[in-house]
Design a protein around this motif. Structure first.
Motif, PDB file in Angstrom:
ATOM      1  N   PRO A  13       0.812  -1.221   0.000  1.00 24.43           N
ATOM      2  CA  PRO A  13       0.000   0.000   0.000  1.00 24.43           C
ATOM      3  C   PRO A  13       0.844   1.269   0.000  1.00 24.43           C
ATOM      4  N   ASN A  35      -5.299  -2.723  -4.246  1.00 29.52           N
ATOM      5  CA  ASN A  35      -5.407  -4.185  -4.326  1.00 29.52           C
ATOM      6  C   ASN A  35      -5.495  -4.713  -5.755  1.00 29.52           C
ATOM      7  N   TRP A  57      -1.070  -4.995   3.633  1.00 28.72           N
ATOM      8  CA  TRP A  57      -2.526  -4.975   3.766  1.00 28.72           C
ATOM      9  C   TRP A  57      -2.914  -5.903   4.900  1.00 28.72           C
TER      10      TRP A  57
END
Length: 215
Positions: A156, A179, A214
């Motif tokens: 991320p 994602n 994540w």
């Protein structure tokens, strides 16, 4: 495990396809030509092994697209003897390519099932990286510093921990984004507190798991 003329022919065609897409490092192409990718697949999926695409390996993970493996590896600019940290062992295919290039490979996997499976499997092919199970999003500080760090899952953000674990002159190759889509970053540590940055667009990886990945 059989590596037939048919398998070798399919592999040769795949390597030609990867070269046509812009991979120039002959050492990488030779490593991919040598390594039977179908060994990393169940027998019924052998034909998929030599298509230039990612493929599921269980546990919600994939074996990366061959072009992507070659692209990330080329960005690392590996020299024989370089100490490389791979974050995301997965099937072990990427680690095997790094070993073929003469790197000292330390590879860490978040998923225990994949870690155990690959740690048992790779030595059967003659590949023996240093295996670790744990949170690769924080790197592997006990073995730092590294000449290169390669992250094979989408992060991320850029993890500061990984930059700190590079030697001066070392390179971090990591996909960063959401994602579904990421930008590939190549960071070079040009001085203790200075990095240079290059980016390359349009990649898609499974999510990086862990504290700095994540949740």
């Amino acid at each position: 495990m059989e590596d037939s003329y048919r398998h070798k022919g399919m592999r040769k065609q795949l390597v030609k396809e990867i070269a046509a897409k812009g991979i120039r490092d002959e050492r990488i192409l030779k490593a991919m030509l040598k390594l039977p990718r179908h060994f990393f697949f169940d027998e019924i999926f052998v034909t998929h092994a030599y298509e230039d695409k990612a493929f599921p390996i269980g546990e919600g993970q994939t074996i990366s697209q061959p072009y992507t493996v070659a692209f990330q590896t080329e960005l690392l600019e590996i020299q024989s003897g370089d100490k490389i940290l791979e974050i995301g062992t997965g099937s072990g295919y990427q680690a095997s390519i790094l070993l073929e290039l003469g790197a000292e490979v330390h590879t860490i996997e978040y998923n225990r099932v994949l870690h155990d499976r690959t740690r048992q499997f790779l030595p059967q092919l003659g590949y023996r990286p240093h295996f670790y199970h744990g949170d690769g999003s924080k790197g592997l500080p006990q073995q730092a510093p590294y000449d290169g760090i390669i992250v094979t899952a989408g992060a991320p953000s850029l993890p500061e921990d990984l930059v700190r674990q590079l030697k001066v002159g070392g390179k971090l190759v990591i996909p960063v984004g959401n994602n579904k889509s990421q930008v590939m970053y190549k960071l070079t540590k040009v001085a203790p507190n200075k990095i240079s940055k290059k980016t390359f667009k349009n990649f898609s990886f499974v999510p990086l798991r862990g504290e700095k990945g994540w949740k």
